[in-house]
Design an enzyme around this catalytic site. Sequence first.
Site, PDB file in Angstrom:
ATOM      1  N   HIS A  61      79.638  75.864  30.204  1.00 46.24           N
ATOM      2  CA  HIS A  61      79.613  75.363  28.826  1.00 46.24           C
ATOM      3  C   HIS A  61      78.199  75.258  28.276  1.00 46.24           C
ATOM      4  O   HIS A  61      77.265  74.872  28.969  1.00 46.24           O
ATOM      5  CB  HIS A  61      80.402  74.057  28.681  1.00 46.24           C
ATOM      6  CG  HIS A  61      79.844  72.841  29.358  1.00 46.24           C
ATOM      7  ND1 HIS A  61      78.957  71.983  28.739  1.00 46.24           N
ATOM      8  CD2 HIS A  61      80.070  72.303  30.580  1.00 46.24           C
ATOM      9  CE1 HIS A  61      78.680  70.977  29.554  1.00 46.24           C
ATOM     10  NE2 HIS A  61      79.329  71.143  30.682  1.00 46.24           N
ATOM     11  N   ASP A 162      73.318  69.702  32.649  1.00 45.37           N
ATOM     12  CA  ASP A 162      74.760  69.736  32.385  1.00 45.37           C
ATOM     13  C   ASP A 162      74.960  70.330  30.996  1.00 45.37           C
ATOM     14  O   ASP A 162      74.795  69.620  30.023  1.00 45.37           O
ATOM     15  CB  ASP A 162      75.311  68.310  32.478  1.00 45.37           C
ATOM     16  CG  ASP A 162      76.790  68.224  32.174  1.00 45.37           C
ATOM     17  OD1 ASP A 162      77.437  69.258  32.038  1.00 45.37           O
ATOM     18  OD2 ASP A 162      77.280  67.077  32.065  1.00 45.37           O
ATOM     19  N   GLU A 192      82.711  71.217  25.711  1.00 44.08           N
ATOM     20  CA  GLU A 192      83.198  70.699  26.995  1.00 44.08           C
ATOM     21  C   GLU A 192      83.037  69.196  27.064  1.00 44.08           C
ATOM     22  O   GLU A 192      83.904  68.476  27.568  1.00 44.08           O
ATOM     23  CB  GLU A 192      82.445  71.369  28.160  1.00 44.08           C
ATOM     24  CG  GLU A 192      83.047  71.114  29.537  1.00 44.08           C
ATOM     25  CD  GLU A 192      82.529  69.870  30.249  1.00 44.08           C
ATOM     26  OE1 GLU A 192      83.055  69.536  31.308  1.00 44.08           O
ATOM     27  OE2 GLU A 192      81.599  69.205  29.731  1.00 44.08           O
ATOM     28  N   GLU A 193      81.907  68.714  26.559  1.00 44.52           N
ATOM     29  CA  GLU A 193      81.567  67.289  26.740  1.00 44.52           C
ATOM     30  C   GLU A 193      82.452  66.353  25.919  1.00 44.52           C
ATOM     31  O   GLU A 193      82.437  65.150  26.129  1.00 44.52           O
ATOM     32  CB  GLU A 193      80.093  67.047  26.394  1.00 44.52           C
ATOM     33  CG  GLU A 193      79.105  67.772  27.317  1.00 44.52           C
ATOM     34  CD  GLU A 193      79.089  67.237  28.747  1.00 44.52           C
ATOM     35  OE1 GLU A 193      79.768  66.240  29.033  1.00 44.52           O
ATOM     36  OE2 GLU A 193      78.382  67.829  29.578  1.00 44.52           O
ATOM     37  N   ASP A 215      79.580  74.342  36.958  1.00 46.66           N
ATOM     38  CA  ASP A 215      79.139  73.124  36.264  1.00 46.66           C
ATOM     39  C   ASP A 215      78.482  72.191  37.277  1.00 46.66           C
ATOM     40  O   ASP A 215      78.493  72.469  38.479  1.00 46.66           O
ATOM     41  CB  ASP A 215      80.346  72.453  35.583  1.00 46.66           C
ATOM     42  CG  ASP A 215      79.955  71.604  34.369  1.00 46.66           C
ATOM     43  OD1 ASP A 215      78.792  71.147  34.282  1.00 46.66           O
ATOM     44  OD2 ASP A 215      80.825  71.379  33.512  1.00 46.66           O
ATOM     45  N   HIS A 301      74.141  62.902  32.755  1.00 43.90           N
ATOM     46  CA  HIS A 301      74.274  62.234  31.445  1.00 43.90           C
ATOM     47  C   HIS A 301      73.180  61.194  31.219  1.00 43.90           C
ATOM     48  O   HIS A 301      73.396  60.209  30.514  1.00 43.90           O
ATOM     49  CB  HIS A 301      75.677  61.642  31.248  1.00 43.90           C
ATOM     50  CG  HIS A 301      76.730  62.704  31.061  1.00 43.90           C
ATOM     51  ND1 HIS A 301      77.977  62.454  30.574  1.00 43.90           N
ATOM     52  CD2 HIS A 301      76.702  64.047  31.287  1.00 43.90           C
ATOM     53  CE1 HIS A 301      78.677  63.588  30.520  1.00 43.90           C
ATOM     54  NE2 HIS A 301      77.909  64.565  30.963  1.00 43.90           N
TER      55      HIS A 301
HETATM   56 CO    CO Z   1      78.782  66.562  31.262  1.00 44.88          CO
HETATM   57 ZN    ZN Z   2      79.269  69.765  32.342  1.00 43.15          ZN
END
Ligand code: CO
Ligand code: ZN
Length: 329
Positions: A61, A162, A192-193, A215, A301
């Site tokens: 992603h 990410d 995606e998030e 990922d 994150h």
């Molecule tokens: Co993520």
């Molecule tokens: Zn991810």
Amino acid sequence: MKTLIKRLVETWGPSGREEAVRQLVQAEIEDHVDSMTISPMGGLHAIVNPGGGTKLMLAAHMDEIGIIISHIDQEGFTRFHPLGGVNLETCVGHRVRFEDGTMAVIGVEQRSERKKPPRLENLYLDFGVSSAQDCPVKVGDMGAFDRSFIALGDRLVAKSMDDRIGVAILIETLRQMKRPQHEVQFAFTVQEEVGLRGAGPAAFGLDPDLAIAVDVTLTGDTPRGVKMAVVLGGGPAIKVRDKRMISDPRIVDLMVSRAEEAGIPHQFEVLQRGSTDAAAIQLTRAGVPAGCLSIPCRYIHTPSEMVDMNDVEKAVNLLLEILSKSINI
Ligand code: CO
Ligand code: ZN
């Protein structure tokens, strides 16, 4: 590859606004693919050897977590909602960048419970202005966190590993692979998030015979970290299960066999929280045999997501092994 990673992680692309990342990917891969299309939702689908036997989809992603402006007060302070799983503990003092380069810092209100992490309603953005009229953004504008890339030896740190590291791995795999006997579908997905929204429609359109997402995943190797068998530098992790999927055992076996044959170190991932595009792909059409190759990553994150370059290189090697041999599942 480090230069490519630095460019990818420093590009602006919160969920739903992946255009700049997509343009960068397009420019990097156009000489290596047979066809390239932009999906209705904004994903990028690049095909090598169309019509060639088994259709194998590889997905990563392009979007990163971010924020969206929800309210502006008279003094020009704004409130925001998270786009994806924003970690509120790491928000205070953080910098946010908007599409046109406008910057802001995140502040927090005075609270009675100072020991607890702030709640969303305690946080605001300060643009350095004193009135709503001077505020350079409007409700609905999106921002992404701002932090430059650094390398600590073999460990690479950035705000959007990410999943730009997955994007980088797909690009590198594409460039290094020999003409495959399969139809290989590279899907650079969106949103995606915010709940794996882009990957399902991508898989519906591409209609693959099997799929592997690339990922990041958590690790258990930090002080008093989660009890988890994945460590940084131990090789890419083959997902067995996460919150939203049980990997297809045939895909797990495929990855394990190719890794063992080539002597590529690998680990097994069982993740309690979180999921990936593979979960959405698996539930598309009549179902798709799907799995995920995970890159161990500390501090997911937060502004400083950390991966190990050795895991990244080994992931590319493993994908190349899978693509170069026949696939019978
Ligand atoms: Co993520
Ligand atoms: Zn991810």
